[in-house]
Enzyme design. Structure first.
Site, mmCIF file in Angstrom:
data_model
loop_
_atom_site.group_PDB
_atom_site.id
_atom_site.type_symbol
_atom_site.label_atom_id
_atom_site.label_comp_id
_atom_site.label_asym_id
_atom_site.label_seq_id
_atom_site.Cartn_x
_atom_site.Cartn_y
_atom_site.Cartn_z
ATOM 1 N N SER A 11 14.422 -0.823 -8.790
ATOM 2 C CA SER A 11 15.742 -1.397 -8.490
ATOM 3 C C SER A 11 15.969 -1.520 -6.990
ATOM 4 O O SER A 11 17.093 -1.374 -6.512
ATOM 5 C CB SER A 11 16.835 -0.528 -9.106
ATOM 6 O OG SER A 11 16.631 -0.433 -10.487
ATOM 7 N N MET A 13 15.064 -3.936 -3.425
ATOM 8 C CA MET A 13 15.575 -5.244 -3.012
ATOM 9 C C MET A 13 15.150 -6.362 -3.971
ATOM 10 O O MET A 13 15.945 -7.242 -4.289
ATOM 11 C CB MET A 13 15.113 -5.577 -1.587
ATOM 12 C CG MET A 13 15.627 -4.604 -0.537
ATOM 13 S SD MET A 13 17.421 -4.374 -0.603
ATOM 14 C CE MET A 13 17.998 -5.932 -0.011
ATOM 15 N N ILE A 14 13.894 -6.335 -4.427
ATOM 16 C CA ILE A 14 13.475 -7.401 -5.369
ATOM 17 C C ILE A 14 14.173 -7.181 -6.709
ATOM 18 O O ILE A 14 14.661 -8.137 -7.325
ATOM 19 C CB ILE A 14 11.943 -7.464 -5.589
ATOM 20 C CG1 ILE A 14 11.190 -7.503 -4.264
ATOM 21 C CG2 ILE A 14 11.582 -8.709 -6.419
ATOM 22 C CD1 ILE A 14 9.687 -7.640 -4.408
ATOM 23 N N GLY A 15 14.232 -5.918 -7.160
ATOM 24 C CA GLY A 15 14.862 -5.628 -8.457
ATOM 25 C C GLY A 15 16.311 -6.095 -8.488
ATOM 26 O O GLY A 15 16.752 -6.737 -9.453
ATOM 27 N N ARG A 83 4.715 -2.476 1.822
ATOM 28 C CA ARG A 83 3.987 -2.105 3.055
ATOM 29 C C ARG A 83 4.923 -2.147 4.260
ATOM 30 O O ARG A 83 5.991 -2.747 4.218
ATOM 31 C CB ARG A 83 2.792 -3.040 3.263
ATOM 32 C CG ARG A 83 3.129 -4.506 3.386
ATOM 33 C CD ARG A 83 1.865 -5.301 3.674
ATOM 34 N NE ARG A 83 2.012 -6.703 3.311
ATOM 35 C CZ ARG A 83 1.303 -7.668 3.862
ATOM 36 N NH1 ARG A 83 0.418 -7.399 4.793
ATOM 37 N NH2 ARG A 83 1.475 -8.925 3.466
ATOM 38 N N ARG A 89 -1.673 -5.074 2.213
ATOM 39 C CA ARG A 89 -1.221 -4.747 0.841
ATOM 40 C C ARG A 89 -2.159 -3.716 0.209
ATOM 41 O O ARG A 89 -1.731 -2.855 -0.547
ATOM 42 C CB ARG A 89 -1.184 -6.006 -0.027
ATOM 43 C CG ARG A 89 -0.183 -7.062 0.429
ATOM 44 C CD ARG A 89 -0.240 -8.254 -0.512
ATOM 45 N NE ARG A 89 0.651 -9.339 -0.119
ATOM 46 C CZ ARG A 89 0.286 -10.370 0.634
ATOM 47 N NH1 ARG A 89 -0.958 -10.459 1.086
ATOM 48 N NH2 ARG A 89 1.162 -11.324 0.922
ATOM 49 N N ILE A 119 4.858 -7.471 -9.998
ATOM 50 C CA ILE A 119 4.996 -7.966 -8.617
ATOM 51 C C ILE A 119 4.451 -6.940 -7.615
ATOM 52 O O ILE A 119 4.221 -7.235 -6.459
ATOM 53 C CB ILE A 119 6.491 -8.278 -8.306
ATOM 54 C CG1 ILE A 119 7.075 -9.261 -9.322
ATOM 55 C CG2 ILE A 119 6.657 -8.831 -6.905
ATOM 56 C CD1 ILE A 119 8.498 -9.745 -9.007
ATOM 57 N N ASN A 121 2.324 -4.529 -5.295
ATOM 58 C CA ASN A 121 1.078 -4.739 -4.542
ATOM 59 C C ASN A 121 0.199 -3.497 -4.499
ATOM 60 O O ASN A 121 0.724 -2.387 -4.627
ATOM 61 C CB ASN A 121 1.428 -5.139 -3.094
ATOM 62 C CG ASN A 121 1.692 -6.622 -2.986
ATOM 63 O OD1 ASN A 121 0.993 -7.422 -3.590
ATOM 64 N ND2 ASN A 121 2.704 -6.983 -2.203
ATOM 65 N N HIS A 176 -3.933 -12.327 -4.187
ATOM 66 C CA HIS A 176 -2.725 -12.356 -3.336
ATOM 67 C C HIS A 176 -2.953 -11.463 -2.118
ATOM 68 O O HIS A 176 -2.334 -10.423 -1.945
ATOM 69 C CB HIS A 176 -1.531 -11.857 -4.162
ATOM 70 C CG HIS A 176 -0.227 -11.861 -3.425
ATOM 71 N ND1 HIS A 176 0.298 -12.967 -2.816
ATOM 72 C CD2 HIS A 176 0.672 -10.860 -3.207
ATOM 73 C CE1 HIS A 176 1.464 -12.663 -2.259
ATOM 74 N NE2 HIS A 176 1.705 -11.389 -2.471
HETATM 75 C C1 LMR Z 1 4.705 -10.970 -0.203
HETATM 76 O O1 LMR Z 1 3.758 -11.743 -0.192
HETATM 77 O O2 LMR Z 1 5.798 -11.230 0.323
HETATM 78 C C2 LMR Z 1 4.578 -9.656 -0.908
HETATM 79 O O3 LMR Z 1 3.298 -9.542 -1.437
HETATM 80 C C3 LMR Z 1 4.931 -8.500 -0.042
HETATM 81 C C4 LMR Z 1 3.947 -8.268 1.094
HETATM 82 O O4 LMR Z 1 3.680 -7.089 1.387
HETATM 83 O O5 LMR Z 1 3.479 -9.213 1.728
#
Ligand code: LMR
Length: 320
Positions: A11, A13-15, A83, A89, A119, A121, A176
């Site tokens: 919960s 910032m993204i949550g 991070r 990441r 989501i 990382n 990613h």
């Molecule tokens: C992003 O791409 O924004 C996320 O994976 C967060 C990050 O650490 O870069």
């Protein structure tokens, strides 16, 4: 028809942003989960009070108990730590792997029929581990990254060409991480291949290469600017697009970290590939023709993901 249930694990910032978007779109009732006591409850209360102003009708609750995600149709996982500036990441692997174990068990025990979007990382390794820990079918567990990376690529291209972002269809493959593969040969501006459009606009290859590089490092750029935390608006909206594709059986082709077996020369790996998302979850991975250079860039990226999986197996013997 009963309302859908959306469980948000984490919960932060993204949550919180996910909960706001899901409520505004009336995607269903929302459970915000976090191990931090008070935080999900506080955010749920605050967000609930947006309803009368914004005119949405969604029940939003906060919880510290996995039992409250029981029967969720969609679970979006952001739990874990982001991070800090200067970190990659991959530096989060050890700490977030333990979090994925707890989350995977929570999902397995309470909502094994859900469609799960990860989501956390390092994304490609965490979605793989989450699938292993939860035991859900591979088509019901997916990672959010390609929609975000493609959106970044599209944004930078639209700025460069001074055209609407709506007309840029950008394409990113692979893990990613900084080795992700923005693929210019499949990126178009209203159907016009991006390299042709660049010529029309007098943009040289060097500039396109800079945009590709900025896309690869797009997450780190925001981490550096924020100083504390990572991006949340665009990651949240990207995951919501994936959840909507599932709930609405939209059959959208979205770049996601999907389980790839046999295609792209891969065997049992989660990595970013174009994927059809519908009521069956990740229904199909689309394999596209790549040039030799694109293939070798993809190999660098997938090798980096493989290395992380080996590291996960070393850290948790139940994954070996
Ligand atoms: C992003 O791409 O924004 C996320 O994976 C967060 C990050 O650490 O870069």
């Amino acid at each position: 028809m009963a309302r859908k249930k959306i469980a948000l694990i984490g919960s932060g910032m993204i949550g919180g942003t996910l909960a706001h978007l899901a409520a505004k779109k009336e995607m269903g009732d929302i459970v915000l989960f976090d191990i931090a006591e008070g935080m999900p409850q506080g955010k749920a209360l605050d967000l609930s009070q947006c309803g009368p102003v914004e005119g949405f009708d969604a029940k939003i609750t906060g919880s510290n108990d996995y039992a409250d995600i029981a029967g969720a149709d969609v679970v979006i996982v952001t739990a874990g730590v982001p991070r800090k500036p200067g970190m990659s990441r991959d530096d989060l692997l050890g700490i977030n792997l333990k979090v994925m174990k707890a989350v995977g068990e929570g999902i397995k025990n309470n909502c094994p029929d859900a469609f799960v979007i990860c989501i956390t990382n390092p994304l490609d390794a965490m979605v793989w581990a989450l699938r292993e820990f939860s035991g859900l079918p591979h088509n019901k567990v997916v990672g959010m990254a390609g929609v975000l990376d493609s959106a970044r690529f599209a944004t930078f291209l639209a700025w460069e060409f001074d055209v609407s972002v709506k007309d840029v269809n950008a394409f990113v493959l692979g893990g990613h991480g900084d080795t992700m593969v923005p693929v210019t040969s499949y990126t178009t501006v209203n159907g016009i291949p991006v390299n042709d459009f660049a010529k029309i606009k007098g943009v040289d290859q060097g500039r396109i290469d800079e945009i590709v590089d900025r896309t690869r490092k797009g997450g780190g750029e925001i981490v550096g600017l924020l100083g504390n935390g990572s991006a949340y608006y665009a990651p949240a909206t990207s995951a919501i697009a994936m959840a909507e594709a599932y709930l609405g059986d939209q059959k959208r082709i979205l770049p996601c970290a999907s389980y790839v077996e046999g295609k792209y020369g891969l065997d049992g790996l989660y990595v970013g590939v174009p994927t059809v998302i519908g009521a069956g979850g990740t229904e199909e991975v689309i394999e596209i023709e790549l040039s030799d250079e694109e293939k070798s860039n993809l190999k660098v990226s997938t090798d980096a993901v493989e290395e992380l999986l080996e590291a996960c197996k070393g850290l948790d013997s139940s994954l070996a």
